[in-house]
Motif scaffolding. Structure first.
Motif, PDB file in Angstrom:
ATOM      1  N   UNK A  90       0.834  -1.207   0.000  1.00 14.03           N
ATOM      2  CA  UNK A  90       0.000   0.000   0.000  1.00 14.03           C
ATOM      3  C   UNK A  90       0.867   1.254   0.000  1.00 14.03           C
ATOM      4  N   UNK A  91       0.467   2.231  -0.818  1.00 10.02           N
ATOM      5  CA  UNK A  91       1.162   3.508  -0.892  1.00 10.02           C
ATOM      6  C   UNK A  91       0.132   4.614  -0.678  1.00 10.02           C
ATOM      7  N   UNK A  92       0.134   5.246   0.488  1.00  9.13           N
ATOM      8  CA  UNK A  92      -0.875   6.287   0.747  1.00  9.13           C
ATOM      9  C   UNK A  92      -0.771   7.480  -0.188  1.00  9.13           C
ATOM     10  N   UNK A  93       0.365   7.625  -0.876  1.00 11.60           N
ATOM     11  CA  UNK A  93       0.532   8.760  -1.793  1.00 11.60           C
ATOM     12  C   UNK A  93      -0.395   8.671  -2.992  1.00 11.60           C
ATOM     13  N   UNK A  94      -0.935   7.485  -3.292  1.00 17.11           N
ATOM     14  CA  UNK A  94      -1.817   7.337  -4.440  1.00 17.11           C
ATOM     15  C   UNK A  94      -3.270   7.108  -4.020  1.00 17.11           C
ATOM     16  N   UNK A  95      -3.609   7.536  -2.824  1.00 18.66           N
ATOM     17  CA  UNK A  95      -5.002   7.516  -2.368  1.00 18.66           C
ATOM     18  C   UNK A  95      -5.639   8.865  -2.697  1.00 18.66           C
ATOM     19  N   UNK A  96      -6.809   8.827  -3.315  1.00 12.67           N
ATOM     20  CA  UNK A  96      -7.555  10.041  -3.607  1.00 12.67           C
ATOM     21  C   UNK A  96      -8.211  10.515  -2.305  1.00 12.67           C
ATOM     22  N   UNK A  97      -7.801  11.664  -1.763  1.00 10.48           N
ATOM     23  CA  UNK A  97      -8.337  12.088  -0.467  1.00 10.48           C
ATOM     24  C   UNK A  97      -9.819  12.423  -0.515  1.00 10.48           C
ATOM     25  N   UNK A  98     -10.333  12.744  -1.689  1.00  8.73           N
ATOM     26  CA  UNK A  98     -11.741  13.114  -1.783  1.00  8.73           C
ATOM     27  C   UNK A  98     -12.658  11.915  -1.657  1.00  8.73           C
ATOM     28  N   UNK A  99     -12.257  10.788  -2.261  1.00  2.00           N
ATOM     29  CA  UNK A  99     -13.117   9.601  -2.213  1.00  2.00           C
ATOM     30  C   UNK A  99     -12.589   8.537  -1.257  1.00  2.00           C
ATOM     31  N   UNK A 100     -11.350   8.707  -0.783  1.00  5.20           N
ATOM     32  CA  UNK A 100     -10.790   7.774   0.178  1.00  5.20           C
ATOM     33  C   UNK A 100     -10.403   6.433  -0.403  1.00  5.20           C
ATOM     34  N   UNK A 101     -10.204   6.379  -1.711  1.00  8.93           N
ATOM     35  CA  UNK A 101      -9.802   5.122  -2.358  1.00  8.93           C
ATOM     36  C   UNK A 101      -8.553   5.369  -3.198  1.00  8.93           C
ATOM     37  N   UNK A 102      -7.861   4.294  -3.491  1.00  7.91           N
ATOM     38  CA  UNK A 102      -6.694   4.417  -4.350  1.00  7.91           C
ATOM     39  C   UNK A 102      -7.091   4.893  -5.743  1.00  7.91           C
ATOM     40  N   UNK A 103      -6.253   5.714  -6.329  1.00  5.19           N
ATOM     41  CA  UNK A 103      -6.445   6.146  -7.713  1.00  5.19           C
ATOM     42  C   UNK A 103      -5.064   6.399  -8.309  1.00  5.19           C
ATOM     43  N   UNK A 104      -4.569   5.413  -9.035  1.00  4.52           N
ATOM     44  CA  UNK A 104      -3.231   5.522  -9.617  1.00  4.52           C
ATOM     45  C   UNK A 104      -3.237   6.175 -10.996  1.00  4.52           C
ATOM     46  N   UNK A 105      -4.418   6.503 -11.505  1.00  3.72           N
ATOM     47  CA  UNK A 105      -4.491   7.061 -12.855  1.00  3.72           C
ATOM     48  C   UNK A 105      -3.744   8.393 -12.990  1.00  3.72           C
ATOM     49  N   UNK A 106      -3.882   9.348 -12.074  1.00  3.19           N
ATOM     50  CA  UNK A 106      -3.127  10.594 -12.237  1.00  3.19           C
ATOM     51  C   UNK A 106      -1.611  10.383 -12.245  1.00  3.19           C
ATOM     52  N   UNK A 107      -1.123   9.498 -11.376  1.00  2.00           N
ATOM     53  CA  UNK A 107       0.317   9.219 -11.356  1.00  2.00           C
ATOM     54  C   UNK A 107       0.758   8.565 -12.653  1.00  2.00           C
ATOM     55  N   UNK A 108      -0.059   7.642 -13.153  1.00  2.00           N
ATOM     56  CA  UNK A 108       0.240   7.005 -14.437  1.00  2.00           C
ATOM     57  C   UNK A 108       0.359   8.040 -15.551  1.00  2.00           C
ATOM     58  N   UNK A 109      -0.556   8.985 -15.604  1.00  2.00           N
ATOM     59  CA  UNK A 109      -0.502   9.998 -16.659  1.00  2.00           C
ATOM     60  C   UNK A 109       0.749  10.861 -16.533  1.00  2.00           C
ATOM     61  N   UNK A 110       1.123  11.182 -15.307  1.00  2.00           N
ATOM     62  CA  UNK A 110       2.348  11.954 -15.122  1.00  2.00           C
ATOM     63  C   UNK A 110       3.572  11.145 -15.543  1.00  2.00           C
ATOM     64  N   UNK A 111       3.546   9.846 -15.291  1.00  2.00           N
ATOM     65  CA  UNK A 111       4.660   8.975 -15.701  1.00  2.00           C
ATOM     66  C   UNK A 111       4.848   9.002 -17.210  1.00  2.00           C
ATOM     67  N   UNK A 112       3.758   8.853 -17.955  1.00  2.00           N
ATOM     68  CA  UNK A 112       3.854   8.868 -19.417  1.00  2.00           C
ATOM     69  C   UNK A 112       4.288  10.236 -19.930  1.00  2.00           C
ATOM     70  N   UNK A 113       3.765  11.281 -19.321  1.00  2.00           N
ATOM     71  CA  UNK A 113       4.142  12.634 -19.744  1.00  2.00           C
ATOM     72  C   UNK A 113       5.639  12.854 -19.548  1.00  2.00           C
ATOM     73  N   UNK A 114       6.155  12.457 -18.401  1.00  2.00           N
ATOM     74  CA  UNK A 114       7.575  12.652 -18.117  1.00  2.00           C
ATOM     75  C   UNK A 114       8.449  11.885 -19.098  1.00  2.00           C
ATOM     76  N   UNK A 115       7.964  10.736 -19.568  1.00  2.00           N
ATOM     77  CA  UNK A 115       8.740   9.907 -20.504  1.00  2.00           C
ATOM     78  C   UNK A 115       8.514  10.296 -21.958  1.00  2.00           C
ATOM     79  N   UNK A 116       7.593  11.227 -22.231  1.00  2.00           N
ATOM     80  CA  UNK A 116       7.309  11.644 -23.599  1.00  2.00           C
ATOM     81  C   UNK A 116       6.593  10.591 -24.417  1.00  2.00           C
ATOM     82  N   UNK A 117       5.754   9.786 -23.757  1.00  2.00           N
ATOM     83  CA  UNK A 117       5.147   8.634 -24.432  1.00  2.00           C
ATOM     84  C   UNK A 117       3.621   8.685 -24.472  1.00  2.00           C
TER      85      UNK A 117
END
Length: 220
Positions: A90-117
């Motif tokens: 578990x990684x609390x950094x990827x929990x959406x504080x508004x809904x209280x559940x994990x949401x890795x989609x924003x981090x995923x999008x930032x990962x692709x953006x940083x890689x230019x992909x």
């Protein structure tokens, strides 16, 4: 498969992979990349089940970009069972504080953006069996790295293995023959693929297994 020296990611892509949040070791990542490069040459999309934050997606997207095909990645982005609160991964950094559940989609999008992909990946947001049920095409490559219960691992295999084209590759992660080293669901799916007669083993790199669709037998 091609000689390893001929298929290595660029230093920039490898650096992006190392920097991304995720669990895949570099050695297994390089084996995954080599398999994706080979399979992408078939001219068909490459697909992974289990996006998380996009660490492995970087490698698949780069291989797809070089071949002029699309990388597809399937995930509901709410985390697998071992990533929920109170569990080891578990990684609390990827929990959406508004809904209280994990949401890795924003981090995923930032990962692709940083890689230019970003332009080389289609993110399919949903549960793997539901997405597989509406997918109608062939795939050159399927990487199963989703939930590690028998229910989820078998659902991923049953949903996607039949779509692997003849000569294409099925890659399964976290295959541990010894229960002391890890959960057994991916290992049982790996055995199921071999026993089907539709796949033969190509390579083993730690817990990563690469299988080729031979055309014989049925995938499930």
């Amino acid at each position: 498969m091609p000689a390893e020296s001929a298929v290595e990611p660029s230093p920039e892509i490898l650096a992006a992979f190392r920097a991304a949040k995720g669990f895949m070791p570099v050695g297994e990542g390089l084996a995954l990349y080599r398999a994706a490069v080979e399979a992408a040459a078939l001219g068909l999309p490459v697909l992974e089940v289990g996006t998380y934050c996009g660490r492995s997606t970087i490698l698949l997207a780069d291989a797809a970009r070089a071949a002029g095909v699309t990388a597809l990645t399937v995930d509901h982005h709410r985390g697998s069972e071992e990533q929920q609160p109170g569990w080891e991964y578990h990684d609390p950094a990827v929990v959406d504080p508004e809904v209280g559940r994990m949401d890795t989609l924003p981090t995923f999008r930032r990962t692709l953006h940083a890689a230019g992909l970003e332009d080389h990946v289609v993110a399919l947001v949903g549960r793997s069996p539901q997405v597989a049920a509406v997918w109608g095409g062939k795939l050159g490559f399927v990487f199963i790295d989703g939930g590690h219960t028998d229910e989820h691992a078998n659902g991923d295999y049953e949903g996607w293995a039949p779509h692997v084209a003849e000569g294409g590759l099925l890659v399964i992660h976290d295959v541990f023959p010894d229960p002391a080293h890890g959960g057994q669901a991916p290992y049982r799916v790996y055995l199921r693929a071999l026993e089907s007669g539709a796949f033969t083993e190509v390579s083993v790199t730690d817990s990563l297994r690469v299988l080729r669709r031979t055309g014989a037998g049925t995938a499930i």
